[in-house]
Design a protein around this motif. Structure first.
Motif, PDB file in Angstrom:
ATOM      1  N   ILE A 212       4.058   8.881  -5.639  1.00 45.78           N
ATOM      2  CA  ILE A 212       4.261   7.584  -6.842  1.00 45.78           C
ATOM      3  C   ILE A 212       2.868   6.324  -5.885  1.00 45.78           C
ATOM      4  O   ILE A 212       2.772   5.946  -7.070  1.00 45.78           O
ATOM      5  N   ASN A 213       3.076   6.138  -4.658  1.00 43.49           N
ATOM      6  CA  ASN A 213       2.831   5.292  -4.540  1.00 43.49           C
ATOM      7  C   ASN A 213       0.911   4.898  -4.528  1.00 43.49           C
ATOM      8  O   ASN A 213       0.191   4.288  -4.731  1.00 43.49           O
ATOM      9  N   GLN A 214       0.427   6.282  -4.019  1.00 44.55           N
ATOM     10  CA  GLN A 214      -0.811   6.640  -4.385  1.00 44.55           C
ATOM     11  C   GLN A 214      -0.986   6.659  -5.630  1.00 44.55           C
ATOM     12  O   GLN A 214      -2.463   6.035  -5.897  1.00 44.55           O
ATOM     13  N   PHE A 218      -4.610   4.290  -7.531  1.00 41.04           N
ATOM     14  CA  PHE A 218      -5.627   4.463  -7.908  1.00 41.04           C
ATOM     15  C   PHE A 218      -5.496   4.962  -9.086  1.00 41.04           C
ATOM     16  O   PHE A 218      -6.818   4.595  -9.842  1.00 41.04           O
ATOM     17  N   ALA A 219      -4.332   4.787  -9.552  1.00 42.11           N
ATOM     18  CA  ALA A 219      -4.301   4.906 -11.444  1.00 42.11           C
ATOM     19  C   ALA A 219      -4.643   3.684 -11.611  1.00 42.11           C
ATOM     20  O   ALA A 219      -3.808   3.162 -11.496  1.00 42.11           O
ATOM     21  N   ASP A 258       2.882  -3.523  -3.054  1.00 35.88           N
ATOM     22  CA  ASP A 258       1.908  -2.662  -1.698  1.00 35.88           C
ATOM     23  C   ASP A 258       1.273  -3.784  -1.013  1.00 35.88           C
ATOM     24  O   ASP A 258       0.517  -4.951  -1.766  1.00 35.88           O
ATOM     25  N   PRO A 259       0.839  -4.135  -0.123  1.00 35.69           N
ATOM     26  CA  PRO A 259       0.603  -5.703   1.225  1.00 35.69           C
ATOM     27  C   PRO A 259      -0.478  -4.928   1.317  1.00 35.69           C
ATOM     28  O   PRO A 259      -1.368  -6.238   1.465  1.00 35.69           O
ATOM     29  N   ALA A 260      -1.593  -3.966   1.194  1.00 37.63           N
ATOM     30  CA  ALA A 260      -2.628  -3.774   0.763  1.00 37.63           C
ATOM     31  C   ALA A 260      -3.069  -4.385  -0.202  1.00 37.63           C
ATOM     32  O   ALA A 260      -4.697  -5.235  -0.306  1.00 37.63           O
ATOM     33  N   VAL A 261      -2.855  -3.415  -1.175  1.00 40.55           N
ATOM     34  CA  VAL A 261      -3.680  -4.932  -3.075  1.00 40.55           C
ATOM     35  C   VAL A 261      -2.366  -5.022  -3.972  1.00 40.55           C
ATOM     36  O   VAL A 261      -3.447  -5.408  -4.807  1.00 40.55           O
ATOM     37  N   GLY A 262      -1.227  -5.061  -3.621  1.00 38.38           N
ATOM     38  CA  GLY A 262      -0.797  -5.279  -4.802  1.00 38.38           C
ATOM     39  C   GLY A 262      -0.255  -4.605  -5.979  1.00 38.38           C
ATOM     40  O   GLY A 262       1.357  -5.327  -6.860  1.00 38.38           O
TER      41      GLY A 262
END
Length: 270
Positions: A212-214, A218-219, A258-262
């Motif tokens: 789910i996090n991926q 990306f989606a 997400d700490p990298a992309v929010g």
């Protein structure tokens, strides 16, 4: 884009590929009933949900591998079963979960099979075909494997070769059933980034994903399914919360940026 006037609903997105009130079954076993879905053109859509909830079955109906018992899957307003197989294969590329390569076939020859919708009995292999195969091998990161027999490859390498074959088909729509299967974490992210780039170049990508996090990273559109029905759909930031994850996956969690992309990130709780 200008917002619609106050009090008037926004028009639904234009779509070429859609399901209308479809029921999908294998014999007497009904998997999904009364499903409606407009595939958002030019988007990367991720279909998420627990095992056996109907995700793969839905994709199969879009590519004429499973005829709905009721309702219609349409492309450009026409029932997909009204198209010749090669005609729809020039529009929609499909990567299923399980594929078997012919014995002793080399990677390049297998990827070249992705060009079959563009071939006829009288056509010959062209420079355009060669270019498409070369670019597909490079995009999937398997150029160095081109002359090796597929049967000698690892599961992850084989998966990237199958992706290359679908890319060589050069269709505006890509339907991918668990495309990151067998891949290590690095190749998972590389492949998902590739699909996002294809979306940015104008392709429409629909992928069944288990992470789910991926999917959220990306989606730009999610379809959440459970028990053969669509529970929610929309942008990850709009629909993903702890209540949805509890409903769909029966998983207690918190949802944090997400700490990298929010984007939404699922953190299971004890």
């Amino acid at each position: 884009m200008t917002a619609p006037p106050t009090g008037r609903p926004a028009a639904p997105p234009a779509t070429r590929l859609a399901a209308r009130d479809i029921t999908l079954a294998y014999g007497e076993r009904v998997v999904s009933a009364n499903v409606d879905l407009d595939v958002v053109d030019g988007a990367f859509t991720a279909i998420i949900g627990p095992n056996a909830c109907g995700k793969s079955t839905l994709l199969r109906s879009f590519v004429r591998l499973l005829r709905p018992t009721t309702g219609t899957v349409s492309f450009d307003g026409r029932d997909v079963f009204g198209y010749q197989p090669k005609a729809i294969a020039r529009e929609i590329g499909f990567l299923p979960q399980q594929l078997a390569a012919p014995e002793n076939i080399a990677v390049r020859r297998l990827v070249a099979r992705g060009r079959y919708p563009h071939q006829s009995l009288l056509s010959t292999w062209s420079a355009e075909d060669e270019r498409a195969v070369h670019e597909a091998l490079a995009a999937a990161g398997v150029e160095e494997l081109a002359e090796r027999p597929v049967e000698e490859l690892s599961g992850g390498q084989r998966q990237r070769v199958w992706v290359a074959m679908v890319l060589a088909q050069e269709t505006p729509y890509l339907l991918l059933d668990e495309p990151t299967t067998f891949l290590d974490i690095t190749h998972q992210y590389e492949l998902l980034a590739l699909f996002a780039r294809l979306r940015d170049e104008g392709r429409t990508v629909i992928a069944v994903l288990h992470d789910i996090n991926q999917a959220c990273r990306f989606a730009d559109h999610l379809v959440a399914m459970k028990d053969g029905r669509i529970v929610a759909q929309g942008a990850p930031a709009d629909i993903v919360d702890a209540a949805l994850i509890q409903e769909v996956f029966d998983l207690p969690c918190v949802v944090v940026p997400d700490p990298a992309v929010g984007t939404p990130m699922i953190v299971p709780t004890p």
